[in-house]
Design a protein around this motif. Structure first.
Motif, PDB file in Angstrom:
ATOM      1  N   ARG A 143       0.922  -1.124   0.092  1.00 24.16           N
ATOM      2  CA  ARG A 143       0.080  -0.087   0.248  1.00 24.16           C
ATOM      3  C   ARG A 143       0.718   1.306  -0.116  1.00 24.16           C
ATOM      4  O   ARG A 143       0.659   2.217  -0.583  1.00 24.16           O
ATOM      5  N   GLY A 144       1.872   1.381   1.070  1.00 28.44           N
ATOM      6  CA  GLY A 144       2.909   2.445   1.091  1.00 28.44           C
ATOM      7  C   GLY A 144       3.473   2.695  -0.305  1.00 28.44           C
ATOM      8  O   GLY A 144       3.814   3.677  -0.876  1.00 28.44           O
ATOM      9  N   THR A 145       3.876   1.468  -1.167  1.00 27.24           N
ATOM     10  CA  THR A 145       4.545   1.717  -2.361  1.00 27.24           C
ATOM     11  C   THR A 145       3.565   2.213  -3.463  1.00 27.24           C
ATOM     12  O   THR A 145       3.918   3.270  -4.363  1.00 27.24           O
ATOM     13  N   GLN A 146       2.396   1.996  -3.479  1.00 25.21           N
ATOM     14  CA  GLN A 146       1.284   2.414  -4.617  1.00 25.21           C
ATOM     15  C   GLN A 146       1.256   3.950  -4.099  1.00 25.21           C
ATOM     16  O   GLN A 146       1.003   4.789  -4.978  1.00 25.21           O
ATOM     17  N   ILE A 147       1.113   4.168  -2.799  1.00 29.18           N
ATOM     18  CA  ILE A 147       0.812   5.645  -2.569  1.00 29.18           C
ATOM     19  C   ILE A 147       2.020   6.611  -2.790  1.00 29.18           C
ATOM     20  O   ILE A 147       1.726   7.615  -3.351  1.00 29.18           O
ATOM     21  N   ALA A 148       3.124   5.888  -2.557  1.00 30.03           N
ATOM     22  CA  ALA A 148       4.420   6.755  -3.187  1.00 30.03           C
ATOM     23  C   ALA A 148       4.507   7.046  -4.432  1.00 30.03           C
ATOM     24  O   ALA A 148       4.809   8.005  -5.074  1.00 30.03           O
ATOM     25  N   ALA A 149       4.145   6.050  -5.198  1.00 30.23           N
ATOM     26  CA  ALA A 149       4.338   5.819  -6.684  1.00 30.23           C
ATOM     27  C   ALA A 149       3.495   7.276  -7.218  1.00 30.23           C
ATOM     28  O   ALA A 149       3.844   7.713  -8.269  1.00 30.23           O
ATOM     29  N   LYS A 150       2.273   7.452  -6.779  1.00 25.51           N
ATOM     30  CA  LYS A 150       1.366   8.510  -7.309  1.00 25.51           C
ATOM     31  C   LYS A 150       1.885   9.682  -7.004  1.00 25.51           C
ATOM     32  O   LYS A 150       1.475  10.738  -7.666  1.00 25.51           O
ATOM     33  N   GLN A 151       2.869   9.833  -5.843  1.00 23.01           N
ATOM     34  CA  GLN A 151       3.534  11.149  -5.816  1.00 23.01           C
ATOM     35  C   GLN A 151       5.176  11.222  -6.406  1.00 23.01           C
ATOM     36  O   GLN A 151       5.718  12.077  -6.207  1.00 23.01           O
ATOM     37  N   GLY A 152       5.247  10.110  -7.235  1.00 20.56           N
ATOM     38  CA  GLY A 152       6.593  10.257  -7.968  1.00 20.56           C
ATOM     39  C   GLY A 152       7.661   9.829  -7.184  1.00 20.56           C
ATOM     40  O   GLY A 152       9.028  10.126  -7.414  1.00 20.56           O
ATOM     41  N   LEU A 153       7.387   8.885  -6.275  1.00 24.96           N
ATOM     42  CA  LEU A 153       8.306   8.425  -5.022  1.00 24.96           C
ATOM     43  C   LEU A 153       8.456   6.911  -5.114  1.00 24.96           C
ATOM     44  O   LEU A 153       7.482   6.259  -5.656  1.00 24.96           O
ATOM     45  N   ILE A 154       9.556   6.657  -4.617  1.00 24.62           N
ATOM     46  CA  ILE A 154       9.831   5.043  -4.595  1.00 24.62           C
ATOM     47  C   ILE A 154       9.951   4.786  -3.128  1.00 24.62           C
ATOM     48  O   ILE A 154      10.852   5.246  -2.505  1.00 24.62           O
ATOM     49  N   LEU A 155       9.074   4.054  -2.327  1.00 24.01           N
ATOM     50  CA  LEU A 155       9.202   3.574  -1.129  1.00 24.01           C
ATOM     51  C   LEU A 155      10.250   2.635  -0.776  1.00 24.01           C
ATOM     52  O   LEU A 155      10.200   1.274  -1.384  1.00 24.01           O
ATOM     53  N   VAL A 156      11.582   2.783  -0.580  1.00 23.77           N
ATOM     54  CA  VAL A 156      12.689   1.832  -0.654  1.00 23.77           C
ATOM     55  C   VAL A 156      12.713   1.056   0.306  1.00 23.77           C
ATOM     56  O   VAL A 156      12.929  -0.308   0.267  1.00 23.77           O
ATOM     57  N   ASP A 157      12.577   1.388   1.701  1.00 21.10           N
ATOM     58  CA  ASP A 157      12.675   0.379   2.800  1.00 21.10           C
ATOM     59  C   ASP A 157      11.853   1.150   4.011  1.00 21.10           C
ATOM     60  O   ASP A 157      11.724   2.365   4.159  1.00 21.10           O
ATOM     61  N   THR A 158      11.133   0.339   4.839  1.00 23.65           N
ATOM     62  CA  THR A 158      10.506   1.108   5.913  1.00 23.65           C
ATOM     63  C   THR A 158      10.436   0.088   7.147  1.00 23.65           C
ATOM     64  O   THR A 158      10.856  -1.040   6.836  1.00 23.65           O
ATOM     65  N   LYS A 159       9.882   0.652   8.186  1.00 25.35           N
ATOM     66  CA  LYS A 159       9.806  -0.256   9.485  1.00 25.35           C
ATOM     67  C   LYS A 159       8.337  -0.262   9.987  1.00 25.35           C
ATOM     68  O   LYS A 159       7.822   1.059   9.884  1.00 25.35           O
ATOM     69  N   TYR A 160       7.758  -1.133  10.651  1.00 26.46           N
ATOM     70  CA  TYR A 160       6.487  -0.961  11.366  1.00 26.46           C
ATOM     71  C   TYR A 160       6.656  -1.834  12.551  1.00 26.46           C
ATOM     72  O   TYR A 160       7.316  -2.654  13.006  1.00 26.46           O
ATOM     73  N   GLU A 161       5.880  -1.267  13.553  1.00 24.90           N
ATOM     74  CA  GLU A 161       6.077  -1.719  14.889  1.00 24.90           C
ATOM     75  C   GLU A 161       4.602  -2.127  15.290  1.00 24.90           C
ATOM     76  O   GLU A 161       3.644  -1.336  14.831  1.00 24.90           O
ATOM     77  N   PHE A 162       4.363  -3.211  15.801  1.00 24.02           N
ATOM     78  CA  PHE A 162       2.820  -3.662  16.292  1.00 24.02           C
ATOM     79  C   PHE A 162       2.962  -3.944  17.744  1.00 24.02           C
ATOM     80  O   PHE A 162       3.972  -4.313  18.472  1.00 24.02           O
ATOM     81  N   GLY A 163       1.727  -4.166  18.209  1.00 24.68           N
ATOM     82  CA  GLY A 163       1.457  -4.627  19.558  1.00 24.68           C
ATOM     83  C   GLY A 163       0.182  -5.111  19.702  1.00 24.68           C
ATOM     84  O   GLY A 163      -0.532  -5.426  18.712  1.00 24.68           O
ATOM     85  N   LYS A 164      -0.153  -5.502  21.061  1.00 22.32           N
ATOM     86  CA  LYS A 164      -1.437  -6.314  21.145  1.00 22.32           C
ATOM     87  C   LYS A 164      -2.218  -5.827  22.204  1.00 22.32           C
ATOM     88  O   LYS A 164      -1.860  -5.177  23.308  1.00 22.32           O
ATOM     89  N   VAL A 165      -3.465  -5.650  21.937  1.00 22.18           N
ATOM     90  CA  VAL A 165      -4.480  -5.656  23.169  1.00 22.18           C
ATOM     91  C   VAL A 165      -5.460  -6.801  23.119  1.00 22.18           C
ATOM     92  O   VAL A 165      -6.002  -7.271  22.255  1.00 22.18           O
ATOM     93  N   GLY A 166      -5.299  -7.493  24.360  1.00 23.71           N
ATOM     94  CA  GLY A 166      -5.879  -8.817  24.084  1.00 23.71           C
ATOM     95  C   GLY A 166      -5.333  -9.673  23.304  1.00 23.71           C
ATOM     96  O   GLY A 166      -4.141  -9.824  23.071  1.00 23.71           O
ATOM     97  N   ASP A 167      -6.323 -10.370  22.544  1.00 23.38           N
ATOM     98  CA  ASP A 167      -5.763 -11.247  21.581  1.00 23.38           C
ATOM     99  C   ASP A 167      -5.667 -10.512  19.864  1.00 23.38           C
ATOM    100  O   ASP A 167      -5.257 -11.185  18.938  1.00 23.38           O
ATOM    101  N   GLU A 168      -5.912  -9.083  19.883  1.00 18.04           N
ATOM    102  CA  GLU A 168      -5.881  -8.521  18.668  1.00 18.04           C
ATOM    103  C   GLU A 168      -4.663  -7.625  18.574  1.00 18.04           C
ATOM    104  O   GLU A 168      -4.208  -7.193  19.395  1.00 18.04           O
ATOM    105  N   ILE A 169      -4.100  -7.752  17.326  1.00 16.35           N
ATOM    106  CA  ILE A 169      -2.852  -7.101  16.875  1.00 16.35           C
ATOM    107  C   ILE A 169      -3.213  -5.603  16.455  1.00 16.35           C
ATOM    108  O   ILE A 169      -4.042  -5.648  15.393  1.00 16.35           O
ATOM    109  N   TYR A 170      -2.442  -4.719  16.820  1.00 19.32           N
ATOM    110  CA  TYR A 170      -2.572  -3.273  16.238  1.00 19.32           C
ATOM    111  C   TYR A 170      -1.341  -2.929  15.776  1.00 19.32           C
ATOM    112  O   TYR A 170      -0.070  -3.085  16.154  1.00 19.32           O
ATOM    113  N   LEU A 171      -1.415  -2.149  14.847  1.00 20.17           N
ATOM    114  CA  LEU A 171      -0.169  -1.355  14.183  1.00 20.17           C
ATOM    115  C   LEU A 171      -0.005  -0.314  15.217  1.00 20.17           C
ATOM    116  O   LEU A 171      -0.986   0.498  15.463  1.00 20.17           O
ATOM    117  N   ILE A 172       1.233   0.159  15.540  1.00 19.56           N
ATOM    118  CA  ILE A 172       1.479   1.335  16.653  1.00 19.56           C
ATOM    119  C   ILE A 172       2.576   2.075  15.929  1.00 19.56           C
ATOM    120  O   ILE A 172       3.025   2.088  14.934  1.00 19.56           O
TER     121      ILE A 172
END
Length: 318
Positions: free
Chosen positions: A187-216
């Protein structure tokens, strides 16, 4: 430009239900009722692991608004920690129990992965890479190269096999994290491409509340991601020229040119009004290029008064 009014160097707020306060390099984080985090993205700026003496007006707003935009734009892929963004420089979200790994994904051979590769390694975090690649080449397919989240010192590379063998993340959760990471990067790559950019690399962090995973935390900001300009990318690769980057590399460059790389005995160069304004302008440029939107400077009232007011109003509605 009156920096006292326009820049947030540090905060010392006291909110109803406040249970703790944490001051990071660039963020001030307030815990409310042990349930919510109020994250103030200040205008402090760090380079070479050092916080520079002057705050950069609007820098925090730029990073907070980019993260808020991309968290919103990916909320159909994975739920995220955000409850509300009551102010351009503030995000309030739910407290999650963070996974002790950061999910780094790379579509191109750049930065740390290139340094490992050029030193002769053909495996990064357990992922095999073919021979014959050059710096900044597009990889046959994006690779996930996780790192451990160190509470002290630097994060370290770790493979999927080690994560599972050490029980850092359960197999079921880890497979889900990989799935989310690939979908977010796409998704990030698609959004970047519309702006004439290349998303080279990135990082994501995740956490949990109960059994559900969230992007943080934040996503797709110039502080957590590397972008290239797509225009001219192919020609530059053919000629072996450096790629044109969209990142805070320009700040590091200015420091190096003025004799500072964070080493002992080195002095941070004088940050004149002119330098501070030029860095502020570059951050605004980053914002407009990444989001495709005009940057809006808030009204001229003291930024600290505005932020405190916005947070107090938002807390009443939680």
């Amino acid at each position: 430009m009156n920096r006292e009014l326009t820049a947030i160097k540090e905060t010392h707020f006291k909110f109803p239900g406040q249970t703790s306060f944490y001051k990071g390099k660039v963020r001030d984080v307030y815990t409310i009722d042990n349930k919510y985090l109020v994250m103030v993205v200040t205008d402090r700026i760090s380079a070479f692991d050092v916080v520079l003496p002057e705050a950069i007006p609007y820098k925090g707003q730029v990073l907070n608004q980019i993260a808020a935009k991309f968290l919103q734009a990916t909320s159909d892929i994975v739920p995220n920690w955000v409850v509300t963004v009551p102010d351009p420089s503030v995000t309030i979200g739910r407290i999650c129990d963070p996974f002790k790994v950061e999910m780094v994904i790379r579509g191109y051979l750049a930065g740390h992965a290139w340094r490992e590769y050029s030193a002769g390694k053909r495996q990064v975090c357990g992922v095999s890479l073919p021979d014959g690649l050059k710096e900044n080449d597009k990889l046959p397919e994006p690779i996930i190269t996780p790192t451990t989240k160190a509470s002290v010192g630097h994060d370290e590379d770790i493979s999927r096999e080690q994560i599972l063998a050490k029980g850092i993340v359960s197999e079921q959760d880890y497979m889900q994290l990989e799935k989310y990471t690939r979908a977010l990067y796409q998704r990030g790559t698609q959004i970047a491409a519309k702006q004439g950019l290349i998303l080279v690399d990135t990082k994501y962090e995740f956490g949990k509340v109960g059994d559900e995973i969230y992007l943080i935390d934040e996503i797709h900001t110039p502080d957590s991601s590397r972008y290239f300009y797509s225009d001219g990318y192919g020609e530059r690769q053919l000629k072996g020229e450096p790629q044109k980057q969209l990142s805070k590399e320009f700040v590091r460059k200015w420091l190096i040119e003025n004799g500072f790389q964070g080493k002992e005995g080195q002095q941070i160069p004088l940050m004149t009004e002119e330098i501070v304004k030029s860095i502020s302008d570059r951050y605004i440029e980053l914002y407009e290029r990444i989001t495709g939107e005009n940057f809006i400077k808030p009204d001229a009232e003291s930024v600290l008064i505005r932020v405190e007011k916005s947070i107090n109003n938002a807390l009443k509605t939680l």
